[in-house]
Design a protein around this motif. Structure first.
Motif, PDB file in Angstrom:
ATOM      1  N   GLN A  81      30.144  52.920  45.682  1.00 56.95           N
ATOM      2  CA  GLN A  81      29.770  54.305  45.931  1.00 56.95           C
ATOM      3  C   GLN A  81      30.445  54.918  47.157  1.00 56.95           C
ATOM      4  OE1 GLN A  81      25.511  54.080  46.139  1.00 56.95           O
ATOM      5  NE2 GLN A  81      25.354  53.230  44.058  1.00 56.95           N
ATOM      6  N   ASN A  82      31.037  54.092  47.997  1.00 54.80           N
ATOM      7  CA  ASN A  82      31.623  54.609  49.229  1.00 54.80           C
ATOM      8  C   ASN A  82      33.119  54.338  49.336  1.00 54.80           C
ATOM      9  OD1 ASN A  82      29.181  55.530  51.066  1.00 54.80           O
ATOM     10  ND2 ASN A  82      28.549  53.652  50.039  1.00 54.80           N
ATOM     11  N   SER A  83      33.767  54.127  48.211  1.00 56.18           N
ATOM     12  CA  SER A  83      35.217  53.920  48.206  1.00 56.18           C
ATOM     13  C   SER A  83      35.774  54.283  46.839  1.00 56.18           C
ATOM     14  CB  SER A  83      35.560  52.457  48.543  1.00 56.18           C
ATOM     15  OG  SER A  83      35.182  51.594  47.483  1.00 56.18           O
ATOM     16  N   ARG A  84      37.071  54.217  46.709  1.00 54.89           N
ATOM     17  CA  ARG A  84      37.727  54.496  45.428  1.00 54.89           C
ATOM     18  C   ARG A  84      37.693  53.290  44.497  1.00 54.89           C
ATOM     19  NH1 ARG A  84      43.626  56.483  46.650  1.00 54.89           N
ATOM     20  NH2 ARG A  84      43.581  56.613  44.358  1.00 54.89           N
ATOM     21  N   ILE A  85      37.201  52.176  45.002  1.00 52.99           N
ATOM     22  CA  ILE A  85      37.169  50.940  44.213  1.00 52.99           C
ATOM     23  C   ILE A  85      36.138  51.054  43.098  1.00 52.99           C
ATOM     24  CG2 ILE A  85      36.640  48.475  44.300  1.00 52.99           C
ATOM     25  CD1 ILE A  85      37.716  48.431  47.119  1.00 52.99           C
ATOM     26  N   LYS A  86      36.536  50.677  41.888  1.00 52.95           N
ATOM     27  CA  LYS A  86      35.635  50.744  40.745  1.00 52.95           C
ATOM     28  C   LYS A  86      34.638  49.595  40.760  1.00 52.95           C
ATOM     29  CE  LYS A  86      38.883  53.208  37.755  1.00 52.95           C
ATOM     30  NZ  LYS A  86      39.604  53.216  36.456  1.00 52.95           N
ATOM     31  N   ASN A  87      33.632  49.730  39.904  1.00 57.90           N
ATOM     32  CA  ASN A  87      32.523  48.782  39.915  1.00 57.90           C
ATOM     33  C   ASN A  87      32.955  47.355  39.616  1.00 57.90           C
ATOM     34  OD1 ASN A  87      29.586  48.378  40.110  1.00 57.90           O
ATOM     35  ND2 ASN A  87      29.727  47.851  37.948  1.00 57.90           N
ATOM     36  N   ASP A  88      33.829  47.172  38.607  1.00 57.93           N
ATOM     37  CA  ASP A  88      34.230  45.810  38.247  1.00 57.93           C
ATOM     38  C   ASP A  88      35.027  45.148  39.360  1.00 57.93           C
ATOM     39  OD1 ASP A  88      36.352  47.528  37.902  1.00 57.93           O
ATOM     40  OD2 ASP A  88      37.131  46.517  36.122  1.00 57.93           O
ATOM     41  N   THR A  89      35.826  45.950  40.078  1.00 47.97           N
ATOM     42  CA  THR A  89      36.582  45.407  41.211  1.00 47.97           C
ATOM     43  C   THR A  89      35.643  45.015  42.347  1.00 47.97           C
ATOM     44  OG1 THR A  89      38.437  46.852  40.636  1.00 47.97           O
ATOM     45  CG2 THR A  89      38.467  45.845  42.819  1.00 47.97           C
ATOM     46  N   ALA A  90      34.661  45.866  42.632  1.00 46.56           N
ATOM     47  CA  ALA A  90      33.683  45.556  43.682  1.00 46.56           C
ATOM     48  C   ALA A  90      32.917  44.287  43.344  1.00 46.56           C
ATOM     49  CB  ALA A  90      32.721  46.733  43.849  1.00 46.56           C
ATOM     50  N   ILE A  91      32.568  44.138  42.083  1.00 48.27           N
ATOM     51  CA  ILE A  91      31.866  42.920  41.644  1.00 48.27           C
ATOM     52  C   ILE A  91      32.727  41.692  41.899  1.00 48.27           C
ATOM     53  CG2 ILE A  91      31.066  41.664  39.606  1.00 48.27           C
ATOM     54  CD1 ILE A  91      30.033  44.318  38.508  1.00 48.27           C
ATOM     55  N   GLY A  92      33.996  41.769  41.516  1.00 49.83           N
ATOM     56  CA  GLY A  92      34.898  40.630  41.700  1.00 49.83           C
ATOM     57  C   GLY A  92      35.047  40.239  43.159  1.00 49.83           C
ATOM     58  N   ILE A  93      35.158  41.224  44.036  1.00 50.56           N
ATOM     59  CA  ILE A  93      35.324  40.955  45.468  1.00 50.56           C
ATOM     60  C   ILE A  93      34.081  40.278  46.039  1.00 50.56           C
ATOM     61  CG2 ILE A  93      35.561  42.021  47.741  1.00 50.56           C
ATOM     62  CD1 ILE A  93      37.270  44.188  46.373  1.00 50.56           C
ATOM     63  N   VAL A  94      32.923  40.855  45.752  1.00 48.48           N
ATOM     64  CA  VAL A  94      31.677  40.365  46.354  1.00 48.48           C
ATOM     65  C   VAL A  94      31.310  38.986  45.828  1.00 48.48           C
ATOM     66  CG1 VAL A  94      29.199  40.764  46.563  1.00 48.48           C
ATOM     67  CG2 VAL A  94      30.792  42.670  46.843  1.00 48.48           C
ATOM     68  N   PHE A  95      31.311  38.808  44.493  1.00 46.47           N
ATOM     69  CA  PHE A  95      30.813  37.525  43.984  1.00 46.47           C
ATOM     70  C   PHE A  95      31.766  36.379  44.296  1.00 46.47           C
ATOM     71  CE2 PHE A  95      33.160  37.519  39.831  1.00 46.47           C
ATOM     72  CZ  PHE A  95      33.380  36.158  39.695  1.00 46.47           C
ATOM     73  N   SER A  96      33.075  36.633  44.298  1.00 38.60           N
ATOM     74  CA  SER A  96      34.013  35.552  44.594  1.00 38.60           C
ATOM     75  C   SER A  96      33.926  35.135  46.060  1.00 38.60           C
ATOM     76  CB  SER A  96      35.440  35.969  44.246  1.00 38.60           C
ATOM     77  OG  SER A  96      35.818  37.134  44.966  1.00 38.60           O
ATOM     78  N   SER A  97      33.754  36.119  46.949  1.00 40.38           N
ATOM     79  CA  SER A  97      33.651  35.793  48.374  1.00 40.38           C
ATOM     80  C   SER A  97      32.337  35.069  48.675  1.00 40.38           C
ATOM     81  CB  SER A  97      33.764  37.066  49.215  1.00 40.38           C
ATOM     82  OG  SER A  97      32.751  37.991  48.873  1.00 40.38           O
ATOM     83  N   PHE A  98      31.242  35.512  48.068  1.00 36.79           N
ATOM     84  CA  PHE A  98      29.959  34.844  48.271  1.00 36.79           C
ATOM     85  C   PHE A  98      29.994  33.418  47.722  1.00 36.79           C
ATOM     86  CE2 PHE A  98      26.285  37.814  49.342  1.00 36.79           C
ATOM     87  CZ  PHE A  98      27.105  38.721  49.999  1.00 36.79           C
ATOM     88  N   PHE A  99      30.595  33.260  46.557  1.00 37.33           N
ATOM     89  CA  PHE A  99      30.664  31.937  45.930  1.00 37.33           C
ATOM     90  C   PHE A  99      31.506  30.983  46.783  1.00 37.33           C
ATOM     91  CE2 PHE A  99      32.174  29.053  42.422  1.00 37.33           C
ATOM     92  CZ  PHE A  99      30.936  28.500  42.156  1.00 37.33           C
ATOM     93  N   ALA A 100      32.632  31.487  47.300  1.00 41.18           N
ATOM     94  CA  ALA A 100      33.492  30.664  48.157  1.00 41.18           C
ATOM     95  C   ALA A 100      32.754  30.266  49.433  1.00 41.18           C
ATOM     96  CB  ALA A 100      34.768  31.423  48.493  1.00 41.18           C
ATOM     97  N   LEU A 101      32.036  31.217  50.015  1.00 37.63           N
ATOM     98  CA  LEU A 101      31.251  30.924  51.212  1.00 37.63           C
ATOM     99  C   LEU A 101      30.199  29.862  50.926  1.00 37.63           C
ATOM    100  CD1 LEU A 101      30.385  31.547  54.140  1.00 37.63           C
ATOM    101  CD2 LEU A 101      28.952  33.394  53.218  1.00 37.63           C
ATOM    102  N   GLY A 102      29.564  29.960  49.767  1.00 38.28           N
ATOM    103  CA  GLY A 102      28.542  28.990  49.407  1.00 38.28           C
ATOM    104  C   GLY A 102      29.095  27.592  49.247  1.00 38.28           C
ATOM    105  N   ILE A 103      30.277  27.469  48.643  1.00 37.82           N
ATOM    106  CA  ILE A 103      30.896  26.153  48.460  1.00 37.82           C
ATOM    107  C   ILE A 103      31.209  25.524  49.809  1.00 37.82           C
ATOM    108  CG2 ILE A 103      32.978  24.975  47.647  1.00 37.82           C
ATOM    109  CD1 ILE A 103      32.997  26.881  45.277  1.00 37.82           C
ATOM    110  N   ILE A 104      31.726  26.325  50.741  1.00 42.12           N
ATOM    111  CA  ILE A 104      32.033  25.809  52.079  1.00 42.12           C
ATOM    112  C   ILE A 104      30.763  25.353  52.780  1.00 42.12           C
ATOM    113  CG2 ILE A 104      32.822  26.466  54.382  1.00 42.12           C
ATOM    114  CD1 ILE A 104      34.950  28.177  53.053  1.00 42.12           C
ATOM    115  N   MET A 105      29.706  26.156  52.675  1.00 43.76           N
ATOM    116  CA  MET A 105      28.453  25.813  53.357  1.00 43.76           C
ATOM    117  C   MET A 105      27.820  24.570  52.752  1.00 43.76           C
ATOM    118  SD  MET A 105      26.833  29.605  53.977  1.00 43.76           S
ATOM    119  CE  MET A 105      25.517  28.972  55.002  1.00 43.76           C
TER     120      MET A 105
END
Length: 279
Positions: free
Chosen positions: A84-108
């Motif tokens: 809602q606060n950028s030109r990035i579409k919903n599917d792109t935002a989903i990809g960014i957030v879930f992949s980064s969270f998942f990577a963080l979780g694996i490291i932790m």
């Protein structure tokens, strides 16, 4: 017969069956709304995004439901904020957030040196469910069903026609985040049963199977819940009898039901549907 005898004798199998059925029911109900809104990818995103919360809960000695729920909600809010606060579409935002969270979780998880727990969270192990986890799952299931019943009309209108919903004065954005919160709760409740990687299948497949059989949301909800419950029972049966992974068995059972309906549905089926059209 052996499965029934096991149910009568072993408490762990009774817990597994009850937990699996509840997860199947609530996954089918929430999955119906997810399908109608075209948000299947969101279910995948939240299921992956809860992993850091699981890791933090493990490190602090807390029940993983707490951390997973918190991070699931944060992920849903984060995806909406970026979209809602950028030109990035919903599917792109989903990809960014879930992949980064998942990577963080694996490291932790690796820092916590908990590879066994990681395996169970990724792929599920309902046969090892504890009484506390079972009761939490029951509580989440009851809460989700209650809230869906209370806000059924609002969810119905906003799912089919958001513009009409706004004209009626409904807060469409709030309803979206409300549904995302319910999705997070169902996802967290499903972790012990089918795991992070397979939870999206339980959210989508039973609901998709029901969608092929009816055009009415109310009927779709009951059918999806039924398909989810039956998938859980069949999957757990094969898991117990043949020493197979419980999560994968439940998902494959749901897939088998989908294939049957896909082929033989009276109106939408590839076989019977085409016959009726020719006639």
């Amino acid at each position: 017969m052996l499965f029934l005898e096991g149910l009568m004798q072993y408490e762990f199998l009774q817990k597994a069956l009850l937990t699996s059925v509840v997860v199947g029911i609530v996954s089918g109900v929430i999955g119906s709304f997810i399908i109608l809104r075209g948000m299947s990818l969101m279910g995948d995103a939240i299921s992956h995004a809860v992993l850091p919360g699981v890791a933090i809960s493990y490190m602090l000695g807390l029940n993983f439901f707490l951390g997973a729920t918190a991070f699931g909600v944060i992920a849903a809010l984060g995806i909406g904020f970026v979209n809602q606060n950028s030109r990035i579409k919903n599917d792109t935002a989903i990809g960014i957030v879930f992949s980064s969270f998942f990577a963080l979780g694996i490291i932790m998880i690796s820092l916590a040196q908990s590879s066994t727990d990681l395996y169970h969270i990724l792929f599920g192990n309902v046969l090892a469910v504890r009484s506390s986890d079972m009761w939490i799952t029951f509580g989440i299931g009851a809460l989700v069903i209650l809230l869906v019943g209370l806000f059924y009309k609002e969810l119905l209108v906003s799912s089919f026609d958001p513009t009409m919903a706004e004209s009626y004065g409904l807060k469409v954005r709030m309803l979206h985040y409300f549904l995302m919160t319910l999705l997070t709760l169902v996802t967290v409740a499903s972790l012990q049963t089918v795991g992070i990687i397979l939870v999206v299948a339980m959210l989508i497949t039973p609901a998709a199977t029901a969608y092929l059989l009816t055009n009415r949301l109310s009927i779709m909800l009951f059918l999806a819940a039924g398909f989810g419950a039956v998938s859980a029972i069949i999957g757990l049966y094969f898991s117990y009898m043949y020493n197979l992974a419980s999560g994968a068995s439940i998902v494959l059972a749901a897939t088998a039901l989908f294939i049957i309906v896909f082929l033989f549905s009276p109106k939408q089926g590839i076989i019977f549907g085409r016959r009726s059209v020719k006639q």
